[in-house]
Design an enzyme around this catalytic site. Structure first.
Site, mmCIF file in Angstrom:
data_model
loop_
_atom_site.group_PDB
_atom_site.id
_atom_site.type_symbol
_atom_site.label_atom_id
_atom_site.label_comp_id
_atom_site.label_asym_id
_atom_site.label_seq_id
_atom_site.Cartn_x
_atom_site.Cartn_y
_atom_site.Cartn_z
ATOM 1 C CB SER A 83 -0.895 0.003 1.245
ATOM 2 O OG SER A 83 -1.691 1.172 1.254
ATOM 3 C CB CYS A 84 1.885 3.835 -1.729
ATOM 4 S SG CYS A 84 0.946 3.873 -3.260
ATOM 5 N NE ARG A 85 -1.229 11.901 -0.952
ATOM 6 C CZ ARG A 85 -1.806 12.414 -2.034
ATOM 7 N NH1 ARG A 85 -1.530 11.935 -3.229
ATOM 8 N NH2 ARG A 85 -2.657 13.406 -1.929
ATOM 9 C CG PHE A 112 -3.361 6.382 4.284
ATOM 10 C CD1 PHE A 112 -3.530 5.497 5.335
ATOM 11 C CD2 PHE A 112 -3.583 7.727 4.524
ATOM 12 C CE1 PHE A 112 -3.912 5.937 6.596
ATOM 13 C CE2 PHE A 112 -3.960 8.185 5.781
ATOM 14 C CZ PHE A 112 -4.124 7.279 6.814
#
Length: 124
Positions: A83-85, A112
């Protein structure tokens, strides 16, 4: 030759919630530590910045990984989810993991921002 990334490699918010509750996920957040401090983090995730993914998963020993990231190094058959932004960096991390032989790796396509949108709407 890069491994083909198909629709089954992309997970949604509901997938993440279900897998987390069932403890069938090894969630890796590839944002920088400062981003997590400023924006928040996904529950039960390990912070492994994108720039470190290849070396951490491909070269570090189990004990080196544990010491650096305060987490158990995942095996090649671990149900990794990156996962990232917003999904861009996690897709790059997914490609790297697949190339390293992590056969069950996937990514949270909304990242996120999607998590925050879903959790804020549930709490308001």
């Amino acid at each position: 030759m890069p491994t083909e990334i198909g629709p089954d490699h992309h997970l949604s918010y509901d997938d993440i919630v279900k897998l987390t509750k069932a403890k069938q996920i090894y969630l890796i957040d590839v944002r920088e530590p400062q981003e997590l401090k400023e924006a928040g983090e996904l529950p039960e995730s390990v912070n492994l910045p994108l720039k470190d993914v290849s070396k951490a998963l491909g070269e570090l020993s189990d004990s080196e990984f544990q010491k650096k990231y305060n987490a158990t190094k995942p095996g090649l058959d671990a149900p990794l989810v990156f996962s990232c932004r917003a999904g861009g960096r996690s897709l790059k991390a997914l490609q790297t993991a697949l190339e390293l032989g992590y056969t069950k790796a996937k990514h949270y396509k909304g990242g996120f921002m999607d998590w925050e949108q879903h959790t804020k709407s549930k709490n308001s």
